[in-house]
Design a protein around this motif. Structure first.
Motif, short mmCIF file in Angstrom:
data_model
loop_
_atom_site.label_atom_id
_atom_site.label_comp_id
_atom_site.label_asym_id
_atom_site.label_seq_id
_atom_site.Cartn_x
_atom_site.Cartn_y
_atom_site.Cartn_z
N GLU A 141 45.65 79.48 9.75
CA GLU A 141 46.55 78.38 10.10
C GLU A 141 47.82 78.43 9.25
N PHE A 142 47.66 78.68 7.96
CA PHE A 142 48.80 78.79 7.04
C PHE A 142 49.69 79.96 7.45
N GLY A 143 49.07 81.10 7.74
CA GLY A 143 49.83 82.29 8.09
C GLY A 143 50.57 82.15 9.40
N HIS A 148 55.42 81.69 12.41
CA HIS A 148 56.14 81.00 13.48
C HIS A 148 57.45 80.40 12.97
N ARG A 149 57.37 79.79 11.81
CA ARG A 149 58.58 79.16 11.25
C ARG A 149 59.65 80.19 10.91
N LEU A 150 59.23 81.31 10.35
CA LEU A 150 60.19 82.37 10.02
C LEU A 150 60.82 82.97 11.27
N LEU A 151 60.05 83.03 12.35
CA LEU A 151 60.60 83.55 13.60
C LEU A 151 61.70 82.63 14.15
N GLY A 251 52.75 74.54 13.74
CA GLY A 251 51.33 74.83 13.54
C GLY A 251 50.65 75.32 14.80
N HIS A 252 49.38 75.68 14.64
CA HIS A 252 48.68 76.30 15.75
C HIS A 252 47.46 75.49 16.20
N TYR A 253 46.47 75.38 15.33
CA TYR A 253 45.28 74.63 15.69
C TYR A 253 45.36 73.16 15.28
N THR A 254 46.02 72.88 14.17
CA THR A 254 46.10 71.51 13.65
C THR A 254 47.53 71.17 13.25
N VAL A 255 47.73 69.88 12.95
CA VAL A 255 49.06 69.40 12.52
C VAL A 255 49.18 69.41 11.00
#
Length: 277
Positions: A141-143, A148-151, A251-255
């Motif tokens: 999740e962290f990764g 995503h944010r860096l993209l 995020g992906h699975y959680t907020v």
């Protein structure tokens, strides 16, 4: 000792060979896949399995929300056009050979003993299994959040990679088929944390493979524009906000990661989001 290590690593090879036989042996004649080296058999299995999973999950979900439950979930004027969905399918099919190369390389690395993967739950016990799996998911999740944010934050990466996915930025263009509609490099980068976490925390091999395929189903689900309102799940409502603001809900699975790093935006009311935390 070296023989013992080799025997243990062979358990991974036997398991992937078993999955290869199930998928390829069921769908293809032996002459089409049996002569291939193990690595290419694994890639072909991942490619066929990933493609079938994409079309099956996205098609069934589209049928359910756009036809069976149309009046419940989505206003008629918000249903994506066939043209939009066909464009998304085009991008997904084009990228699928590359998307499925990542889990193939990951399995190869595992088979050669470069990760902390273990073969059976009995190797560690049930309590460590759940603890390691939880740590693994947190790292993933962290990764994924930061990838995503860096993209988005690194302009050349956004312009040449991630912008393809953000062509779909309104409810009447987003559909479950958009879940894998990425530039191929973007699609691979987005799933890389699943592989990188294996070098940090022990992970059950079969669970890791299952989570890779859950990843494909999840990306389909969060592009359907339906806000499930199940805290702290990063549902489609949150992800739809991401597609419209570009600066929130990475995020992906959680907020949780968005909450921790200040990028959370609630799909209904920003003030409600603040109250929840």
């Amino acid at each position: 000792m070296e023989s013992s290590s080799s025997s243990y690593l062979n358990l991974f090879v036997q398991e992937t060979a078993f999955y290869n036989r199930i998928v390829l042996g069921t769908l293809l004649p032996d002459i089409a896949w049996n002569p291939l080296p193990h690595f290419f058999q694994t890639w072909l299995r991942n490619y066929i399995g990933g493609t079938l999973l994409y079309f099956l999950s996205a098609s069934l979900w589209c049928l359910y929300i756009y036809q069976i439950k149309r009046s419940v979930y989505v206003p008629k004027d918000s249903i994506p056009s066939n043209k939009a969905m066909l464009t998304q399918i085009h991008f997904a099919v084009k990228g699928m050979p590359w998307y499925t190369l990542l889990p193939t390389v990951t399995e190869y690395v595992i088979e050669n003993g470069f990760t902390k993967c273990y073969s059976t739950i009995n190797d560690v016990g049930w309590i460590p299994y759940f603890v390691y799996s939880a740590i693994y998911l947190v790292l993933v999740e962290f990764g994924i959040y930061w990838m995503h944010r860096l993209l988005h934050d690194i302009k050349p990466l956004y312009k040449h990679l991630h912008a393809f996915h953000h062509m779909y930025n309104k409810q009447n263009t987003l559909s479950p088929f958009a879940g894998l509609a990425f530039h191929p490099v973007d699609g691979v980068l987005g799933a890389t944390p699943h592989a990188m976490a294996l070098f940090v925390v022990p992970m059950h091999f079969r669970t890791h493979i299952a989570l890779f395929f859950v990843e494909a189903i999840w990306t389909t689900n969060i592009h359907d524009c339906i806000h499930g309102k199940i805290w702290p799940v990063m549902g489609a409502g949150y992800h739809s906000v991401h597609h419209t603001t570009y600066r929130h809900n990475y995020g992906h699975y959680t907020v949780w990661m968005d909450w921790m790093f200040g990028t959370l935006r609630h799909p209904i009311d920003d003030d409600e989001s603040k109250k929840e935390f």
